[in-house]
Structure formats: C-alpha cells, structure tokens
Design a protein around this motif. Structure first.
Motif, PDB file in Angstrom:
ATOM      1  N   TRP A 141      82.425 -60.566  14.861  1.00 47.08           N
ATOM      2  CA  TRP A 141      83.692 -60.267  14.176  1.00 47.08           C
ATOM      3  C   TRP A 141      83.991 -61.310  13.101  1.00 47.08           C
ATOM      4  N   ASP A 142      83.760 -62.592  13.450  1.00 45.54           N
ATOM      5  CA  ASP A 142      83.988 -63.654  12.470  1.00 45.54           C
ATOM      6  C   ASP A 142      83.088 -63.485  11.245  1.00 45.54           C
ATOM      7  N   GLY A 143      81.844 -63.077  11.508  1.00 43.47           N
ATOM      8  CA  GLY A 143      80.890 -62.897  10.405  1.00 43.47           C
ATOM      9  C   GLY A 143      81.379 -61.859   9.409  1.00 43.47           C
ATOM     10  N   ILE A 144      82.067 -60.830   9.942  1.00 42.42           N
ATOM     11  CA  ILE A 144      82.544 -59.766   9.049  1.00 42.42           C
ATOM     12  C   ILE A 144      83.816 -60.197   8.320  1.00 42.42           C
ATOM     13  N   THR A 145      84.702 -60.936   9.036  1.00 43.92           N
ATOM     14  CA  THR A 145      86.017 -61.220   8.451  1.00 43.92           C
ATOM     15  C   THR A 145      86.129 -62.644   7.907  1.00 43.92           C
ATOM     16  N   LYS A 146      86.318 -63.595   8.836  1.00 47.55           N
ATOM     17  CA  LYS A 146      86.652 -64.959   8.437  1.00 47.55           C
ATOM     18  C   LYS A 146      85.541 -65.612   7.617  1.00 47.55           C
ATOM     19  N   GLU A 147      84.295 -65.284   8.001  1.00 45.67           N
ATOM     20  CA  GLU A 147      83.170 -65.937   7.352  1.00 45.67           C
ATOM     21  C   GLU A 147      82.485 -65.017   6.357  1.00 45.67           C
ATOM     22  N   ASN A 148      83.172 -63.941   5.960  1.00 49.38           N
ATOM     23  CA  ASN A 148      82.526 -62.990   5.056  1.00 49.38           C
ATOM     24  C   ASN A 148      81.907 -63.716   3.870  1.00 49.38           C
ATOM     25  N   GLN A 149      80.589 -63.568   3.729  1.00 47.61           N
ATOM     26  CA  GLN A 149      79.852 -64.378   2.769  1.00 47.61           C
ATOM     27  C   GLN A 149      80.161 -64.004   1.321  1.00 47.61           C
ATOM     28  N   VAL A 150      80.470 -62.737   1.089  1.00 37.70           N
ATOM     29  CA  VAL A 150      80.719 -62.323  -0.288  1.00 37.70           C
ATOM     30  C   VAL A 150      82.095 -62.787  -0.759  1.00 37.70           C
ATOM     31  N   PHE A 151      83.139 -62.488   0.041  1.00 34.55           N
ATOM     32  CA  PHE A 151      84.497 -62.730  -0.444  1.00 34.55           C
ATOM     33  C   PHE A 151      85.061 -64.093  -0.040  1.00 34.55           C
ATOM     34  N   LYS A 152      84.594 -64.628   1.095  1.00 34.84           N
ATOM     35  CA  LYS A 152      85.144 -65.897   1.550  1.00 34.84           C
ATOM     36  C   LYS A 152      84.290 -67.082   1.119  1.00 34.84           C
ATOM     37  N   ALA A 153      82.968 -66.955   1.306  1.00 34.43           N
ATOM     38  CA  ALA A 153      82.103 -68.085   0.977  1.00 34.43           C
ATOM     39  C   ALA A 153      81.562 -67.988  -0.441  1.00 34.43           C
ATOM     40  N   ALA A 154      81.681 -66.779  -1.054  1.00 30.97           N
ATOM     41  CA  ALA A 154      81.149 -66.543  -2.406  1.00 30.97           C
ATOM     42  C   ALA A 154      79.680 -66.942  -2.504  1.00 30.97           C
ATOM     43  N   LEU A 155      78.933 -66.592  -1.477  1.00 30.07           N
ATOM     44  CA  LEU A 155      77.492 -66.842  -1.504  1.00 30.07           C
ATOM     45  C   LEU A 155      76.760 -65.537  -1.806  1.00 30.07           C
TER      46      LEU A 155
END
Lengths: 319, 194
Positions: B8-22
């Motif tokens: 769940w965290d991978g999809i939301t809090k740690e979302n790589q596209v929108f949160k980490a911009a990776l």
C-alpha cells in the motif's frame, strides 16, 4: 585480503551473470532466429499474393496452411489430420477450378469457412468481402500463398546476377558466394551484393521481393518490398522496429476496425516517382507521413524508393 | 500485516512517479498512450519484483564499496533474461512489450529500490515492495497517459472518442512535462505536503 574482496565479489557476480545469460542465450537464440526466419518467409509469400485472389491465376492442386505435405487429390481425400497440427486449412482446387476444403479451426470461424467456399465457387475469387471474416480470409490467403515459388538471385554490385543452385550461389568463375543474414561473403571476404527473391505464381514470373534496411529515428527498419518488374510496389512489410512508442512506432499501427497497418498499406500500387511524402520531401508524393514522426516516415519512404530504383536498374531491362 | 502495508505504501506514500519523482525519463517517454503505459508498467513490475528479490538475497554478502555496480549487474542480467525468454516463448507478448523491456535497465526506480529497500530488508518484504512500487508506477503512468492520450490523440486505449481536433502538443514531449507538473502539484496539495 580485505582490499581484494570487493573486486572478487564484483568479478564473481559478473561471471555468474555472464554464465546465466549465455546459458539462456543458447536456449533462446535458436528459437528466436527460427521464428524470425519463418516470419520473413511467410511475409515474403503473402506480399506476392494479390489482395483479390483470382482463381484462374492459381494452378489446380492442393494447398495447405500450415504445410501439411499433401500433394494431390488422393492425399486430400484421405487426409484426416496430422499429428501436432491442430489448426489447419487444406484446399483442393480441382481442374474445373472448384474449391474443396478440409479444416480444423476454432468453432466461431468454422461457419465462415463453409459460407466462404460457397461464395468463392460462385465468383471464382477470394477476397476479404467474400470470406466475410478477416481471419478466415487470411487462412485462405496463407494456404494459397504456398503456391508461390521463389528463385533466389544474388546480384553483385557490378550487376552480375547469380542464380541459386543446389550448391548455393556459384559464380561463372566457380567462386562460391555465401549469404549470411544480410551479408554476402566470397572466400571469407565480405562483398557487396543483395539477394532478390523472384516470385513465380502459376509458373509465371510475377514480382520480386527484396529487403531494404533504412535507419529510422532510433532503430533499423528492416523492410520487405515486393515489386513487379515494371516498378509497381505490390506491398511492403516492416519486419521489426523499435521506434519511439506512440510516434515512430506507429509505422506498424493498425487502426481500429482495420486489419493492416495504414502507413505501410499506402505503398501498395505506387510507382517509383510516387514514393515520396506528401509534404516535406524532395518531391510531392503520395505517402502521408505519421504525425510528428517525419524521420521515421521519411526513412521508410526513402528506403523503399531507393530499393525499387536499384531493383529496376538491375532487372529493368528484363521487364 | 506488514506485507500488505508495504504494498500500500508503495502505491501511495512512496509513489515513485509523483512523490519521489524518480524514473521520469521512461515515464515521460512512454505515457503517450494508455496501452503503452500498461505495457511498461507490467514489464517494470516483473523486473522490480525479481531484482528486489535477488538483491535482498545477496544483501549481507555484498561489500559496501561495490554494491552499486553489483546491483546494476543483477538488474541488467535480469532484464536481459526476461527479454530473451519472453521473445522466445511468448512472442505475441514480446511484440507488444518488447520495446519497453530494454528501457527498464536504465530505469532508476529499480536501482533506487534495490539500494533503498531490498538491500536492507528480507526477501519476503522486498517482494512486497517490488509489487507495491511496481503497481504505483503503473498507476502513475496510466493516469498520465490517460490525460495525454485523450487530450492529444482523442482516443482512449486506441478507441476513438470523437474529439475532432485533439491538441497534438499533449502527446509530444512538452505535453508530458505539462501534465506531470499539474498532476504532481495536485498530489502534493491533496496529500498535504508542504
């Protein structure tokens, strides 16, 4: 010892990766090469068969998809399936040009085949409309395409033509030419040359199929071109590409409701001096470019045009 | 359970596209159509799960100094193996996804997760992280692609929506930057980040 360990670890990982990958390569590469060769062979045959197949052009006989090894009427009548082949279409065209079939296809396609045979026998033609279903039409076309015979001719840069014999390409002076992929070798040295597949349909020489390899935006675009001896393109087929998804890659895009890539279909029926883009090209031509992909569009167009020009230069006098 | 929490965290809090911009390079490049987005997402998820698992297995054994080269070798091996196997045994699938697979080698999300998660956690949780991050990446791509395809080409999943003159700029690179800018702003605002 402590200083060596990282180097050692990296080496071990690299060696293991190398070993794993070469093992996988050994397993997969023969399959991939075989599939590519088969795909090319099918494409070559399909390009030569016209879209509307006129039965009077097709010699009587037995044709099948995939190749079932059935040669004559007796074979057709006694045929009861072949081990390992689940889906097939076997066509027997008798001397009165009446079509008989035996088939095993998914249920939803079977009803189309029966109707198609009736319609084909009435009109003496095989077309997508008569078949009523694209997949069924493709099956008929693939089976009929087994009637196409190819004679391989190697044309060297100086215009020398060498026909393939049982032993391969042997020149007048006894030199042996070996074709590996797209390269030609003579005594281990690479020479310039190109193989043309001269297509015979019903014993008549109808067209030649050859390969061009233009370079697009981000990849090579190996393309098969079928052209008649007066220089009309019958069709082209881009064998593989890795252009930008959504842009250049649309050169193989099939639009909804259609069955063939619209970009490639534009080439069918064109003469050499019509194979230019409608805009942004040396001359106005008839090929509509792919939106925002001038480089890909231009590469294919130019590649095909130059291929046909070279073909006409080499074979034009015979036509 | 922690396994699902990580997904769940991978999809939301740690979302790589929108949160980490990776992983923005492949994100911007392939989000021209929804179909491409799904293809890239599936391929990346598979590689992520695999590379996370392998990296996590060897995590205690890898010397600190050379961990990045080793991770890269592992990832590249995995991607090549997936590419070759898919080509030989699933040719139809490879024809659709084939162009995305080589792109994954240079996707920094995969290396990022190897470094940030898999090298510090056990294989079980690393797989969960692979699944979560992979799905998050795919959803991000699909969202971006939906806007770009609908506005730029007037289609959705290749089906025409009857838009007469789509704004071509949306499927070109500037459209990608615009869309991701707006979406990132929206998610940061909605997520309450400062």
């Amino acid at each position: 010892m402590k200083g060596i360990w990282p180097i050692l670890a990296l080496t071990i990982v690299a060696v293991i990766s190398g070993a794993v990958l070469s093992w996988i390569w050994d397993k997969t590469n023969p399959i991939i090469t075989r599939m590519d060769r088969e795909k090319e062979e099918i494409a070559r045959r399909m390009l030569v068969v016209p879209e509307d197949i006129d039965l009077s052009m097709i010699p009587s006989g037995v044709y099948s998809w995939p190749n079932l090894g059935v040669k004559d009427r007796n074979g057709f009548e006694s045929f009861k399936g072949k081990e390992g082949v689940q889906e097939y279409l076997l066509i027997w065209i008798d001397d009165l040009k009446k079509v008989h079939v035996k088939y095993n296809v998914p249920k939803d396609k079977a009803k189309f085949i029966e109707k198609a045979v009736e319609a084909i026998n009435k009109s003496m033609k095989i077309t997508p409309q008569i078949c009523g279903d694209w997949d069924v039409y493709q099956l008929f076309k693939k089976a009929i395409s087994s009637t196409v015979n190819f004679k391989k001719v190697l044309v060297l840069a100086d215009g020398t033509k060498i026909e393939a014999s049982k032993d391969g390409f042997i020149g007048k002076d006894g030199q042996k030419y070996v074709v590996k992929g797209d390269k030609v070798f003579c005594n281990g040295k690479e020479v310039k040359g190109k193989v043309y597949y001269i297509a015979y349909l019903g014993g008549k020489r109808v067209a030649a199929v050859f390969k061009v390899e233009p370079v697009g935006y981000s990849s090579k675009l190996p393309t098969l071109v079928a052209a008649t001896f007066d220089g009309t393109v019958l069709g082209i087929k881009i064998l593989s590409q890795s252009e930008t998804p959504g842009l250049g890659a649309r050169c193989v895009e099939i639009k909804e409701g259609e069955h063939e890539p619209w970009f490639q279909k534009q080439f069918s029926g064109l003469k050499v001096d019509e194979i230019y883009l409608t805009e942004k090209d040396e001359k106005p031509g008839k090929i509509h470019q792919i939106t925002a992909s001038t480089i890909t569009s231009r590469a294919v167009t130019k590649g095909v045009r130059e291929g046909v020009q070279e073909f006409l230069k080499m074979f034009g006098k015979e036509g | 359970m922690r396994f699902f929490r990580i997904i769940w965290d991978g999809i939301t809090k740690e979302n790589q596209v929108f949160k980490a911009a990776l992983g923005l390079c492949p994100t911007l490049a392939v989000s021209t159509s929804v179909e491409n987005a799904i293809g890239m997402g599936v391929a990346a998820t598979l590689v992520l799960i695999g590379s996370n698992f392998v990296v996590s297995l060897i995590r205690n054994w890898v010397p600190k100094q050379v961990r990045i080269p080793i991770f890269i070798v592992v990832i590249a091996t995995f991607v090549t193996a997936v590419d070759l196997t898919m080509h030989a045994y699933f040719p139809a699938l490879h024809e659709k996804l084939g162009i995305f697979v080589p792109l994954i080698v240079v996707n920094c999300i995969i290396l990022g997760r190897a470094e940030a998660f898999a090298s510090k956690n056990n294989p079980f949780y690393s797989i969960a992280d692979g699944i979560g991050i992979g799905i998050g990446f795919m959803l991000g791509l699909m969202l971006l692609a939906t806007f770009r395809e609908v506005l730029g080409a007037g289609t959705f999943l290749g089906k025409s929506l009857g838009i007469k003159e789509p704004a071509l700029i949306m499927i070109l690179p500037p459209g990608a930057f615009l869309t991701i800018g707006f979406l990132m702003a929206f998610f940061n605002w909605a997520g309450g980040d400062k």
